[in-house]
Write an enzyme that holds these catalytic residues in place. Structure first.
Site, mmCIF file in Angstrom:
data_model
loop_
_atom_site.group_PDB
_atom_site.id
_atom_site.type_symbol
_atom_site.label_atom_id
_atom_site.label_comp_id
_atom_site.label_asym_id
_atom_site.label_seq_id
_atom_site.Cartn_x
_atom_site.Cartn_y
_atom_site.Cartn_z
ATOM 1 C CB SER A 140 68.486 -18.038 -132.559
ATOM 2 O OG SER A 140 69.500 -18.291 -132.330
ATOM 3 N NE ARG A 210 77.837 -9.495 -134.735
ATOM 4 C CZ ARG A 210 76.648 -9.927 -134.679
ATOM 5 N NH1 ARG A 210 76.404 -10.892 -133.882
ATOM 6 N NH2 ARG A 210 75.829 -9.258 -135.339
ATOM 7 C CG ASP A 346 70.167 -22.488 -138.959
ATOM 8 O OD1 ASP A 346 71.292 -22.354 -138.647
ATOM 9 O OD2 ASP A 346 69.137 -21.983 -138.264
ATOM 10 C CG HIS A 379 71.227 -19.141 -137.103
ATOM 11 N ND1 HIS A 379 70.162 -19.720 -136.657
ATOM 12 C CD2 HIS A 379 71.235 -18.226 -136.073
ATOM 13 C CE1 HIS A 379 69.589 -19.779 -135.525
ATOM 14 N NE2 HIS A 379 70.249 -18.638 -134.842
ATOM 15 C CG ASP A 380 72.063 -13.821 -140.044
ATOM 16 O OD1 ASP A 380 71.839 -13.909 -138.943
ATOM 17 O OD2 ASP A 380 72.909 -12.813 -140.533
#
Length: 469
Positions: A140, A210, A346, A379-380
């Site tokens: 990232s 968040r 992602d 994305h994680d």
């Protein structure tokens, strides 16, 4: 480590008398050629692997990747994790004292860029006596730093591993960052960034920031699989019923975590029972509970000014900007070998963004390996324990380790006394790789071949170019 000298920044300001927090894993070899620098993403730190003795839940953020016998093997490499300036995990940041004023920096902490971080990291390596990195690696935002290392210090990097990253942010990504920042700066407790003086924390803004960010880290498939349209009350009821179940029966995980991987059937069945609250304020759906939980947890440990600084550094990163938007021209400076990895689901840093980097590097005839992993996690995925992903990275570092060993042997031979009657070489021989590595099998292997499984080695690509899937 403390640094007294001024560090010039791209914004025109500078920092002096600052500190960088870092951790190291493994041992540095005699000729200091096996160092691997790990660059962190938005809310991570220098603690990349292992645990702190006696501290619960202290596992490093990339522990699945780094450690003895793992993809990045600390029995072969000397791994360095650095906390960036402006962060809130030990290195000098907005919550520290400004040596010029004697007051907490707060909003006066200078705006940082990826390039500034890389320059600070280079100073740390200088102080450690490490002239050249075997590799620099990050996911990232960390991947952006790895790419920037290859451009800013091409003579100091032999390999760059760029995971789930991009050559710059899209307008959509900048938009997400801006909404998150506005949530923070409009919190009444923010006080223009000087909330430390008021002994308060803008937790409401941090929570919302968040929550927004977390939505972008997960794929739509994973969200639906984990939460669907589950009602919070129905999940709670399922949990209570499960408490009374016979031993061995599946039991749902804590409702506040919203994770249905265990006991998922009982939770999903509960979706059809229970009634709506018909409220606009209370938690109705389990996904709402999960996001609130993540927001609450984040607001307890992260710094609001740090969030603003790091997301803005993300926005500013764009190495092609100085070259009229020509990424191929911008990456011509890079001379190291590359591994790029992306993940199919992602959408924050989509595979096409990694392929842009691959194409630009190939335009310059650089040595590039590329893997596109079919993973459902969004994305994680770059943080998770996927055997195919770890297999690709592990195979690549096997090659790096062989180069390090060959180079070390060459250095020892170079400085050893020559056999009687022979003359010592005037310079070290150049390392050459026997194969050319192109794009990975993102769209499936060539006809008649089998795609590599979990831990199989990276194969030579038949066509040197980026995948088109």
């Amino acid at each position: 480590m403390h640094f007294a000298d001024r560090l010039p920044l791209q914004c025109g300001a500078s920092l002096h008398n600052y500190s960088l927090s870092f951790e190291t894993y493994g041992s540095l070899n005699v000729d200091r050629s096996n160092a691997v620098l790990i660059c962190h993403a938005l809310n991570a730190s220098h603690h990349v692997a292992g645990v702190y003795a006696g501290q619960k839940d202290s596992e490093g953020w990339w522990d699945s990747m780094i450690g003895p016998g793992k993809a990045l093997d600390t029995e072969r490499f000397f791994v360095i994790g650095v906390n960036n300036l402006g962060s809130c995990f030990g290195s000098t940041g907005p919550m520290h004292i400004n040596p010029d004023t004697g007051r907490i920096y707060g909003a006066d902490f200078p705006v940082m860029t990826v390039e500034d971080w890389v320059n600070a990291q280079a100073r740390l390596l200088d102080a450690m006596g490490i002239a050249t990195l075997a590799a620099v690696m990050g996911g990232s935002l960390g991947g952006m730093q790895a790419l920037s290392w290859a451009l800013q210090y091409p003579d100091r990097v032999r390999h760059a591993v760029v995971v789930a990253s991009a050559p710059n942010l899209t307008a959509e990504n900048i938009a997400f960052n801006e909404v998150a920042r506005r949530a923070i700066v409009t919190d009444p407790e923010f006080h223009g960034g000087h909330f430390y003086q008021h002994s308060v924390v803008p937790k409401r803004g941090l929570r919302i920031a968040r929550m927004i960010g977390h939505i972008t880290y997960l794929s739509d498939d994973v969200m639906n699989e984990k939460f669907g349209r589950q009602l919070r009350e129905a999940v709670n009821s399922a949990g209570k019923n499960a408490d009374a179940a016979a031993p061995g029966d599946p039991k749902p995980v804590a409702p506040s975590l919203g994770d249905s991987r265990e006991g998922g059937s009982a939770v999903r069945e509960a979706t059809s029972v229970g009634a709506y609250r018909y409220s606009t304020q209370e938690v109705e759906f389990q996904i709402e509970s999960y996001l609130r939980y993540q927001g609450d947890k984040f607001a307890e440990y992260f710094d609001a000014n740090t969030y603003l600084l790091i997301t803005r550094a993300l926005d500013y990163f764009d190495p092609a900007r100085s070259y009229g938007g020509d990424l191929s021209h911008a990456l011509a400076r890079a001379t190291c070998k590359f591994l790029l990895v992306s993940f199919t689901t992602d959408w924050r840093f989509a595979p096409r963004r990694s392929r842009e980097i691959v194409k630009a590097l190939l335009d310059n005839r650089r040595d590039v390996s590329y893997a596109e992993i079919d993973a459902p996690h969004g994305h994680d995925a770059f943080l998770l324990d996927d055997p195919r992903y770890l297999g690709v990275v592990g195979a690549y570092f096997d090659t790096v380790a062989k180069e390090v060993t060959s180079a070390s042997v060459g250095v020892r031979e170079l400085f050893a006394a020559p056999p009687q009657g022979e003359t010592a070489p005037s310079g070290g021989s150049e390392l050459r790789e026997a194969r050319n590595v192109g794009a990975g099998f993102a769209a499936g292997p060539p006809q008649g071949e089998t795609a590599p499984s979990g831990g199989s080695e990276l194969r030579e690509a038949r066509n040197v170019g980026a995948s088109t899937s």
